[in-house]
Design a protein around this motif. Structure first.
Motif, short mmCIF file in Angstrom:
data_model
loop_
_atom_site.label_atom_id
_atom_site.label_comp_id
_atom_site.label_asym_id
_atom_site.label_seq_id
_atom_site.Cartn_x
_atom_site.Cartn_y
_atom_site.Cartn_z
N ASN A 213 -40.21 52.04 10.54
CA ASN A 213 -40.19 52.00 11.78
C ASN A 213 -38.62 52.27 12.28
O ASN A 213 -38.33 51.96 13.43
CB ASN A 213 -40.82 50.94 12.60
N ASP B 240 -31.53 50.70 12.28
CA ASP B 240 -32.12 50.53 13.62
C ASP B 240 -31.29 49.53 14.48
O ASP B 240 -31.02 48.49 13.84
CB ASP B 240 -33.40 50.03 13.21
N GLU C 115 -50.58 52.95 17.62
CA GLU C 115 -49.45 52.54 16.74
C GLU C 115 -48.05 52.93 17.34
O GLU C 115 -47.15 52.07 17.37
CB GLU C 115 -49.75 53.21 15.30
N ALA C 116 -47.94 54.11 17.76
CA ALA C 116 -46.79 54.67 18.46
C ALA C 116 -46.45 53.75 19.66
O ALA C 116 -45.15 53.52 19.90
CB ALA C 116 -46.82 56.00 18.67
N GLY D 58 -46.80 50.74 19.92
CA GLY D 58 -46.29 49.18 19.60
C GLY D 58 -47.32 48.33 19.63
O GLY D 58 -47.03 47.23 19.17
N PRO E 85 -42.55 45.98 17.12
CA PRO E 85 -41.50 46.73 17.72
C PRO E 85 -41.79 46.77 19.26
O PRO E 85 -42.94 46.19 19.83
CB PRO E 85 -42.11 48.14 17.30
#
Lengths: 671, 87
Positions: A46, A125, A322-323, A325, A445
């Motif tokens: 991620n 990140d 999932e994208a 979060g 996230p």
């Protein structure tokens, strides 16, 4: 450079001027232009590696497996001023001490002299700088040149931890580029850095301890006191009361998508299959070739294609969740519950996917870090009632149970799978899969808008992978069942029914077509009754006798072992109905009636509610899907697990069917 | 006063004193950023004794209670310093 110089994607980056690119680098000397370089994207899961790769090379590449493993990597290429960049995206790595198989493979690939890249692109990140610096410090020990790509600067900013890129670069002493994974900003500069940076940089000789100190100092120590958007949303979605309610809604929406929205698409595939069969029937003569093409090939392709709409919708939905979060939040909320069953919160995604189809579900177990958690999840995923079981349930429920009972029974059939999965998992975790270092330790996230391009790409590759695994196995299985059901052909049967047909045609009654169709159907049944499949069915019949199955049901069950959806057309032929549709929403009424009215040689009905229940429970528990077993083999790299899964599920299914029929008969339900 | 992270109340600012153990789990905790001197804050607790959510190094980390129990922490809120001073 050892390079299998594949003509890569010629990128527009060629036009970028090097003065702009070299602005933040002390490298970028001449002499490096031209040739080719192998670059590995390295970073945590991620951290934005995949979207970085997409922007870097401008192309959507298909993930490939590392040799001998199921660990996926994506490779793509681009060029900058004549320098070919071969870029590899590895699975996420959190430290150089591997904690999962994926990490092991990723780390080995940058350590091994044979596979080592020329250059690492460390994807940092910005949202968790301090942890990233620790990993970067470890990475420097490898002695490979490193270019740092800083992602998610906007996230760090909105979370109250802004990053000072210039200060960070000075502290690290490494070429550093800030990139924006969403809009692709900074990508040209990164490409230039990767192409131009010296491969024997001076900083390699520098003592790294000094760097580490300054790097840590550059890490901001500020703390946000205003709650970010994610904090506010978490306040609701992780709320002890509202959180579980919302999660239930998400799961219900998922099922709705899989079972309702997919329906029209599945209808189109069925219609296409019917149209194709009709076309073949028009241009071929009656006989083995036509039967092979229609019942073997078209049916074989169709019975795997039919699941594509459901699988595509499911994967798109799961990827989308999932994208955003949210999936990590679902894992957070469910971890305790699944822990009690010997699984992990992360098992939720594979298990939920398995209600549509166990094959993508089993592939999804890769997210489980602990091997024992993963094996337990793989072993029980096929017990979730997949969409191929639904037509069997619907036909039998409609035939033997009043509508008000059918809904409840359907629920019970799904529940039987879930309860059995819990028990099996608990037993496994107390025996062969005892112990292990199961951990959660997972990042949640920030919430973000999913990017359609990435979701589309992921869905497309997953569907392709399904078609390759399931398509080939189901197709092969369908052909085998066709051969067993078609041969041997007795000329006598053909002659008998030809005479009947001639008789009908000569008398030319008003319902001539119907009568001919009935004769055709009986002919098909007569052929099937003396086929190899029926011989096997009669031989195996004693095994299923205690469950109350007659020989026709036994043949149907046997035909369904390679792929369970084959039971409906097989029963359709056995009950002389001609073609029977295996549609979930609209069970063929003829099969329903035929099942209800079928009588044995002694004149007694061969089916009743009790036997139907035994059959349904058998299908709920039995491992009747060669493609799932192939997927388990692929994911576990051994035959042990597929054999175990097949063995325990089939045994359980048989025991349950026998228990239902025997106990039910004792209690007087069998009449 | 030193306590274990699994008993951390929501919203308190804490500082890691030590992480117990020398195995895969403590390695993993270190990988996630749990080392002595780090500040963190409990953001949420999953119902029925489920995992806990922390803000650490500016990101959100979910830990099972058994994992959190390995971390010895000290409350920062009662140390007198105003943590908001440099925000």
């Amino acid at each position: 450079m050892s390079e299998k110089s594949e003509a890569g994607f010629a990128n527009t980056a060629n036009t970028i001027s090097s003065s702009k690119a070299g602005s933040s680098s002390k490298a970028g000397s001449s002499g490096n232009v031209g040739g080719s370089r192998r670059v590995t994207l390295f970073g945590r899961a991620n951290s934005g590696k995949t979207s970085l790769l997409m922007h870097l090379t401008g192309s959507l590449q298909r993930p490939v497996n590392f040799p001998g493993t199921s660990v996926e990597s994506v490779e793509s290429s681009c060029s900058y001023e004549g320098c070919q960049l071969q870029v590899v995206d590895l699975p996420g790595v959190a430290s150089l001490t591997p904690q999962s198989r994926d990490e092991q493979v990723a780390i080995d690939s940058v350590r091994d002299a044979a596979t080592k890249p020329d250059l690492l692109c460390f994807v940092l990140d910005a949202g968790k700088l301090a942890v990233e610096l620790r990993l970067l410090q470890e990475l420097r020990g490898l002695g490979l040149p490193i270019v740092v790509a800083v992602t998610k600067v906007d996230v760090a900013e909105s979370e109250g931890f802004p990053i000072d890129a210039e200060q960070l670069q000075r502290a690290l002493g490494l070429p550093l580029v800030v990139v924006d994974g969403a809009r692709g900003k900074g990508i040209d500069e990164l490409r230039a850095q990767l192409a131009l940076v010296s491969l024997q940089p001076a900083w390699l000789q520098k003592p790294s301890a000094a760097n580490a100190g300054t790097a840590a100092e550059s890490a901001p120590r500020k703390r946000a006191f205003s709650r970010s958007f994610t904090d506010k949303l978490d306040g609701w979605l992780l709320n002890p009361v509202f959180g579980p309610i919302f999660l239930t809604v998400v799961v219900l929406v998922m099922f709705q998508l899989v079972f309702t929205v997919a329906e029209p698409f599945m209808g189109w595939i069925e219609a296409g299959q019917g149209w194709l069969s009709g076309g073949i029937e028009a241009i071929t003569n009656e006989g083995a070739l036509r039967s092979f093409l229609v019942d073997g090939v078209v049916n074989g392709v169709g019975s795997s294609l039919i699941f594509v709409p459901q699988i595509a919708l499911l994967i798109a939905f799961v990827t989308c969740v999932e994208a955003t979060g949210y999936m990590a939040r679902a894992v957070f909320l469910l971890d305790r519950l699944l822990r009690r069953f010997g699984l992990s919160g992360r098992s939720f995604i594979p298990l939920a996917s398995s209600f549509a189809c166990a094959i993508p579900g089993i592939a999804a177990t890769r997210i489980l870090g602990d091997e024992r958690d993963r094996l337990a999840t793989i072993a029980v995923a096929p017990l979730m009632s997949c969409s191929a079981r639904l037509p069997v349930y619907v036909v039998l429920l409609a035939a033997f149970f009043p509508a008000y009972q059918a809904g409840l029974m359907l629920f019970a059939l799904y529940a039987i799978g879930i309860v059995t999965a819990i028990l099996v998992s608990l037993i496994l975790r107390r025996t062969v899969l005892k112990g292990g270092h199961s951990m959660l330790a997972m990042e949640l996230p920030v919430y973000q808008r999913p990017r359609l391009l990435l979701i589309g790409r992921h869905t497309w590759f997953s569907v392709k992978s399904f078609l390759v695994t399931a398509g080939t196995v189901i197709f092969a299985a369908t052909i085998i069942v066709w051969v067993l059901a078609y041969f041997p052909r007795s000329a006598e049967i053909g002659a008998t029914f030809d005479r009947e047909r001639t008789a009908v045609e000569q008398s030319a009654p008003a319902d001539q077509d119907d009568q001919i169709a009935a004769i055709d159907a009986r002919e098909a049944a007569a052929y099937l009754e003396q086929s190899y499949l029926a011989s096997i069915g009669h031989a195996v019949q004693p095994v299923f006798e205690p469950a109350g199955f007659d020989w026709r049901l036994t043949v149907g069950v046997l035909a369904a072992f390679p792929a369970r959806e084959l039971v409906i057309p097989t029963l359709g032929t056995l009950y002389s109905l001609g073609d029977v549709e295996a549609s979930a929403d609209n069970p063929d009424p003829r099969l329903k009636d035929a099942l209800r009215n079928a009588k044995g040689p002694d004149g007694k009905p061969t089916m009743n509610g009790l036997i139907a229940l035994a059959v349904m429970v058998f299908f709920a528990l039995c491992s009747q899907c060669a493609a799932t077993l192939a997927a388990i083999r692929r994911e576990t790299h051994s035959w042990r697990w597929p054999i175990f899964v097949f063995g325990y599920m089939t045994l359980l299914a048989w025991l349950a069917a026998v228990a239902i029929y025997q106990i039910g008969t004792l209690l007087g339900f069998g009449t | 006063m030193a306590t274990r992270l699994d008993s951390a109340p929501r919203g308190d600012l804490l500082r890691v004193v030590a992480v117990d153990g020398d195995d895969a789990i403590s390695d993993r905790l270190a990988t996630c950023g749990l080392w002595a001197g780090v500040e963190l804050e409990c953001l949420a607790r999953a119902p029925f004794g489920g995992p806990m959510l922390f803000r650490i190094h500016g990101y959100r980390l979910a830990l099972r209670r058994s994992e959190a129990a390995r971390v010895v922490v000290q409350s920062q809120s009662d140390s007198g310093a105003d943590p908001g001073a440099n925000a």
